[in-house]
Write an enzyme that holds these catalytic residues in place. Structure first.
Site, PDB file in Angstrom:
ATOM      1  N   ASP A  24       0.871  -1.164   0.000  1.00 44.03           N
ATOM      2  CA  ASP A  24       0.000   0.000   0.000  1.00 44.03           C
ATOM      3  C   ASP A  24       0.919   1.228   0.000  1.00 44.03           C
ATOM      4  OD1 ASP A  24      -2.373   1.635   0.440  1.00 44.03           O
ATOM      5  OD2 ASP A  24      -1.646   1.815   2.503  1.00 44.03           O
TER       6      ASP A  24
ATOM      7  N   ASP B 180       0.153   5.226   1.032  1.00 39.85           N
ATOM      8  CA  ASP B 180       0.057   6.107   2.197  1.00 39.85           C
ATOM      9  C   ASP B 180      -0.068   5.290   3.482  1.00 39.85           C
ATOM     10  OD1 ASP B 180      -0.764   9.089   0.979  1.00 39.85           O
ATOM     11  OD2 ASP B 180      -1.401   7.411  -0.265  1.00 39.85           O
TER      12      ASP B 180
END
Length: 221
Positions: A8, A10
């Protein structure tokens, strides 16, 4: 055997919360509203720009004027999306370790490509990652497995031989939905009433550096 690692963005790979906080507070100042703390914004970043704007202006998405506030926020963020953003502590070494083992790595994010691509370029990661899948590249976003499947295809790795690392339950759900092993990050952007222990991940790490021995173990198994 492990062949690939997907992250992922952020809250997992990059610590972007400081730039989100700066943009929001610049808007709040202009509107005569009190600033939000870094910690408060940090807990909202994984839920996207709408959640950050809602936090600052105490409005819901269907409130009058919310769309204008959101568009203003996004335009400002695009103009300064890499001012204070950094790799999480230890993540630079993780990426170097992955590459030293001859493994492929990539990104699967719910952040639109409008922001993801210039951010990765500014962070000098765009030429290193094998893929960066954004919601506008697919029909369904996480937790649907479609972005995971596309990322695996682009780095030429089977989901069974790849792990997905994330800091939100939707990340773990996406990996599980793709029949992939998952790693939850306690260091990420987790809300006050949530815990990485509750997401059903195969592994949990407290710091990015903890990924190095885990990846070595999985690559050798």
């Amino acid at each position: 055997m492990l062949h690939g690692v997907l992250f992922d963005l952020d809250g997992t790979l990059l610590d972007t919360a400081a730039d989100f906080t700066a943009v929001l507070n610049s808007m709040l100042d202009e509107h005569g509203r009190a600033p939000q703390s870094y910690d408060a914004v940090r807990r909202k970043v994984s839920d996207g720009a709408r959640a950050v704007v809602s936090l600052g202006f105490e409005q819901t998405e269907d409130s009058d004027g919310f769309a204008d506030l959101l568009n203003d926020f996004l335009d400002r963020y695009l103009a300064q999306l890499s001012v204070s953003t950094t790799l999480f502590p230890g993540m630079a070494e993780v990426l170097t370790h992955i590459e030293s083992l001859g493994l492929k790595w990539g990104i699967v994010t719910n952040k639109p490509s409008r922001f993801t691509e210039p951010l990765l370029s500014a962070m000098q990661l765009s030429t290193r990652c094998g893929t960066a899948i954004c919601p506008d590249h697919v029909t369904h976003r996480k937790p649907h497995p479609e972005p995971i499947y596309l990322a695996c295809k682009e780095i030429d790795c089977l989901p069974a031989n790849t792990i997905y690392v994330g800091d939100h339950k939707r990340d773990i759900d996406a990996g599980r939905n793709a029949s992939m092993r998952t790693v939850a990050c306690r260091y990420g952007y987790i809300s006050e009433n949530d815990s990485a222990d509750n997401w059903g991940a195969n592994y949990i790490v407290d710091t990015a550096s903890d990924l190095i021995p885990l990846i070595s173990q999985l690559q050798q198994s």
